[in-house]
Design a protein around this motif. Structure first.
Motif, PDB file in Angstrom:
ATOM      1  N   UNK A 141       0.980  -1.254   0.061  1.00  0.00           N
ATOM      2  CA  UNK A 141       0.204  -0.015  -0.132  1.00  0.00           C
ATOM      3  C   UNK A 141       1.062   1.077  -0.022  1.00  0.00           C
ATOM      4  N   UNK A 142       1.981   1.145   0.627  1.00  0.00           N
ATOM      5  CA  UNK A 142       2.991   2.429   0.560  1.00  0.00           C
ATOM      6  C   UNK A 142       3.660   2.700  -0.555  1.00  0.00           C
ATOM      7  N   UNK A 143       3.710   1.682  -1.465  1.00  0.00           N
ATOM      8  CA  UNK A 143       4.227   2.020  -2.517  1.00  0.00           C
ATOM      9  C   UNK A 143       3.430   2.472  -3.657  1.00  0.00           C
ATOM     10  N   UNK A 144       2.251   2.401  -3.684  1.00  0.00           N
ATOM     11  CA  UNK A 144       1.162   2.606  -4.585  1.00  0.00           C
ATOM     12  C   UNK A 144       1.457   4.332  -4.980  1.00  0.00           C
ATOM     13  N   UNK A 145       1.476   5.224  -4.226  1.00  0.00           N
ATOM     14  CA  UNK A 145       1.797   6.475  -4.596  1.00  0.00           C
ATOM     15  C   UNK A 145       3.054   6.933  -4.984  1.00  0.00           C
ATOM     16  N   UNK A 146       4.219   5.951  -4.880  1.00  0.00           N
ATOM     17  CA  UNK A 146       5.364   6.486  -5.001  1.00  0.00           C
ATOM     18  C   UNK A 146       5.779   6.763  -6.600  1.00  0.00           C
ATOM     19  N   UNK A 147       4.949   5.868  -7.444  1.00  0.00           N
ATOM     20  CA  UNK A 147       5.631   6.114  -8.975  1.00  0.00           C
ATOM     21  C   UNK A 147       5.167   7.639  -9.501  1.00  0.00           C
ATOM     22  N   UNK A 148       4.151   8.158  -8.988  1.00  0.00           N
ATOM     23  CA  UNK A 148       3.816   9.544  -9.425  1.00  0.00           C
ATOM     24  C   UNK A 148       4.781  10.630  -8.983  1.00  0.00           C
ATOM     25  N   UNK A 149       5.461  10.438  -7.823  1.00  0.00           N
ATOM     26  CA  UNK A 149       6.461  11.063  -7.063  1.00  0.00           C
ATOM     27  C   UNK A 149       7.773  10.945  -7.652  1.00  0.00           C
ATOM     28  N   UNK A 150       8.230   9.877  -8.355  1.00  0.00           N
ATOM     29  CA  UNK A 150       9.363   9.454  -9.026  1.00  0.00           C
ATOM     30  C   UNK A 150       9.116  10.207 -10.497  1.00  0.00           C
ATOM     31  N   UNK A 151       8.207   9.941 -11.176  1.00  0.00           N
ATOM     32  CA  UNK A 151       7.848  10.728 -12.301  1.00  0.00           C
ATOM     33  C   UNK A 151       8.012  12.046 -12.704  1.00  0.00           C
TER      34      UNK A 151
END
Length: 749
Positions: A78-88
């Motif tokens: 669950x904690x990984x789900x929003x990480x992608x947009x931050x990295x993008x």
């Protein structure tokens, strides 16, 4: 590798467990290992997938299991789900060559080193792919500044250690040799190994002009007193470095004390391995060692490893880059750091029979940083991975050459003869030096156009793609002449299908010949994840026919395949479950029953039957009440050396039985003192056993007799069939000689 395209999504984590098997088990001071459980870590976001590898390991004072690592990573989902947009959002910012630590630090904090490593590698791979650059280029490292990797010799008798060295040299021209010491057999054994290996390296230098250096790694197997005694002696023998001579300790102060006491009196470069896990350890140990061994699983991934390497350089230390039983993804990730490394030690993937990754290349004994984006390593489906059902890599249109050395006219070649009769793939040649130039019809009575040639070299003129070992010699051991042709096939670019007990993929010499796109399929292996049978097949709605025999090699598989062919001609749903090497090669699935431990044999049959019933094969749906599953029999209840029939009965829970017998055979083959019971007695015995241990209360019956009349002329065959019918009161036919029309009619009646 092309860059991944942008696509808005949440970041998803996927884990896949797999097993890595060593071609040659490795023994060190703490014990011996033949394989390891690992995890593939996948991170998906924006149409791009980052891959990481991690797994279990044990340093003697710290131990991590695959199950515990997986649990740690699964909790992060669950904690990984929003990480992608931050990295993008950070991808195209100025100076954005490295992962944004402020975003990933909260995720990595608190994880064990191997859990952190798996996630770290997947994140770095994703980041490099999105930037369309290999990591070493993002970090400004020169891929041309790489040096030779060492190869490892484990503990053992001197003769075995020297044999392992020769195998390494067959695989690559290794110039750096790492010898494991700290033997439980004592110091004199360690000394004997050093002397033997040093002498062999000197011989090679004299013979080939190739200088080799000898490194020693005790893996913490010595006391401080022993290390003080051995260090100057090792220097006299020409050893160039000494790695982790004393045991690692959890208390940092006590751990440092051992190196501090040894360093002033050690004439060799002293390297810390199990004692050095992170940048804090580099700082702690720097005054007392000459180098550190960085391992990704131990330090927690590339970010920490890069920091450790740079810190070591700043402090005047040399860097060794090591591995455990790792695959090419872990070693390929480590290879991104090779320009910073003085002593590469990344040889584990070269000692695997089932490495599921591609992309890590070498030039002679120098590993090269992968050039693809990210880590530059790809996952490939292995032919046989842990937990996967046996499924042939053979494709129906691949051209086969059968290796039938001396077996084209007798039962030792029954696998190849069955392939000639029933294989869906085109067979373009048969290798049998004893019968070269003769037509198959004259040799074995099978009308097949494939020429019989004397060698693999001659067979190459017919453009085969796969060499199939068609022999089934006693004990399942590969004869020398056949081994030479297997090696020739691999050198010529062919893949090899092997049904013998001898595992060819575990042979270092043969495994070293396998190139990209080739495979060795050792089908006679026990599937992983087996369960004890629980009569689950009894719940299936379909009919299940089990062929049982009066002896071994009487035609049980042939009877089932003939029945299947006739059923399919009539438009019936008939599925064959192979339980021996020929049946699996022909059908493409099943279980090699004689490779399964007896406690799990019935469970293995049960799993194969359920797999055949579940509709996962192309063009098939789940079975119905009109479907048939035909289970290949093995062995015989009448044979004193056979244990196969009972697990087949228990696992398949048959609704119907087919008794197979060779006409005129009165005793068990090879045991003239053991009589074959009269057919009516066999029918009674088989039916009684099949009625036991059934939740459905069925009492399966022998529906017909399949009589093998191959050794009889037409009149004799007719008389034998009539006699068997009269003795048993059952329909009796020879499905190979007569076709299976009447036999199938009897089963359907």
């Amino acid at each position: 590798m092309a860059s991944c395209q942008r696509e808005v999504s949440v970041m998803h984590l996927r884990l896949r467990r797999f097993r890595l098997t060593k071609a040659v088990p490795l023994a060190i001071s703490r014990g011996s290992s033949s394989g390891v459980e690992h995890l593939l870590v996948s991170l998906d976001h924006g149409g791009c997938t980052g891959l990481g590898e991690t797994g279990s390991f044990d340093t003697g004072h710290r131990r991590y299991t695959c199950a515990a690592i997986a649990a740690e990573l699964e909790a992060l989902g669950p904690r990984l789900a929003p990480l992608g947009e931050g990295l993008e959002a950070r991808l195209n910012l100025p100076g954005g060559t490295d992962l944004p630590h402020d975003l990933i630090n909260p995720l990595l904090a608190g994880l064990s080193p191997p859990a952190r490593c798996g996630l770290d590698l997947a994140l770095h791979d994703w980041w490099g792919k999105r930037r369309a650059q290999p990591l070493h280029r993002l970090w400004g490292l020169d891929p041309g500044a790489c040096v030779a990797t060492s190869v490892t010799l484990g503990l053992g008798e001197a003769s075995a250690v020297l044999a392992r060295l020769e195998r390494w040299w067959l695989q690559l021209p290794a110039t750096r040799i790492k010898l494991k010491l700290g033997s439980p057999d004592g110091l004199e054994h360690d000394r004997a190994l050093v002397i033997a290996v040093a002498e062999r390296l000197q011989q090679r230098h004299q013979q080939l002009g190739q200088a080799c250096e000898l490194q020693v790694d005790a893996n913490g197997g010595w006391s401080l007193e022993t290390a003080l005694t051995m260090a100057p002696w090792l220097a006299e023998q020409g050893v160039v470095l000494l790695e982790q001579p004393v045991a690692p300790l959890l208390d940092p102060e006590a751990d440092t004390a051992g190196f501090a006491a040894l360093k002033p009196r050690c004439p060799l470069p002293l390297v810390a391995d199990e004692s050095c896990w992170n940048r804090s350890d580099v700082e702690r140990l720097a005054p007392h060692v000459d180098g550190i061994n960085i391992k990704l699983l131990k330090c927690g991934g590339l970010r920490e490893a890069l920091g450790m390497a740079r810190d070591a350089h700043t402090r005047g230390l040399r860097v060794m880059l090591g591995c455990y039983g790792d695959g090419s993804l872990l070693n390929g990730a480590a290879a991104q750091l090779l320009p910073l490394v003085h002593w590469p030690d990344l040889d584990s993937h070269l000692n695997l029979v089932d490495d599921p990754f591609t992309g890590l290349e070498r030039r002679a004994d120098v590993l090269l940083p992968p050039t693809g984006a990210g880590l530059g390593i790809s996952w490939r489906e292995p032919c046989q991975a842990g937990g996967m059902p046996i499924s042939t890599p053979l494709q129906p249109d691949q051209r086969l050459v059968l290796l039938l050395h001396g077996g084209s006219d007798n039962l030792s070649g029954k696998t190849g003869l069955a392939m000639l009769r029933y294989s869906r793939a085109p067979i373009v040649a048969v290798v049998d030096p004893h019968r070269a130039g003769q037509p198959l019809q004259a040799i074995c009575g099978i009308d097949h156009p494939a020429p019989v040639v004397a060698s693999l070299a001659e067979a190459l003129a017919h453009d085969p793609q796969v060499a199939v070992i068609g022999l089934a010699p006693s004990g399942g051991v590969l004869p020398d002449a056949l081994r030479r042709d297997v090696a020739a096939a691999l050198r010529a670019g062919l893949s090899v299908a092997n049904g013998l007990h001898t595992r060819l993929a575990a042979d270092p010499t043969l495994a070293a010949l396998v190139q990209q796109g080739q495979w060795i399929w050792d089908l006679r292996q026990e599937p992983q994840g087996l369960r004890v049978a629980a009569a689950r097949a009894a719940e299936l709605p379909c009919r299940r026919l089990l062929a049982v025999g009066s002896d071994m090699a009487v035609g049980k598989m042939s009877a089932c395949l003939e029945l299947q062919a006739e059923a399919l001609r009539r438009g019936l749903d008939a599925r064959f479950v192979g339980t021996g090497q020929a049946g699996i090669l022909i059908s493409g699935s099943g279980v090699a029953l004689d490779a399964v431990r007896v406690d799990y044999a019935a469970g293995a049959v049960e799993a194969a039957v359920l797999e055949a019933a579940d509709g996962t094969h192309p063009g098939l749906g789940p079975v119905t009440s009109a479907s048939w599953i035909l289970v290949e029999g093995q062995g015989s209840l009448a044979h004193p050396g056979s244990t196969a029939t009972l697990p087949l009965i228990r696992g398949s829970q048959p609704t119907d039985l087919l008794l197979v017998h060779r006409a005129g055979q009165g005793t068990i083959k090879g045991l003239p003192q053991v009589a074959v019971p009269p057919l009516p007695e066999l029918v009674t015995a088989v039916e009684a056993l099949a009625a036991l241990a059934r939740p459905d209360g069925r009492k399966p019956r022998v529906r017909a007799i399949a009589l093998n009349t191959a050794r009889l002329d037409a009149a004799e065959a007719a008389a034998a069939l009539s006699s068997a019918r009269a003795a048993t009161g059952l329909p009796c036919h020879d499905p190979v000689r007569q076709g299976a029309v009447e036999l199938l009619d009897a089963l359907l009646d």
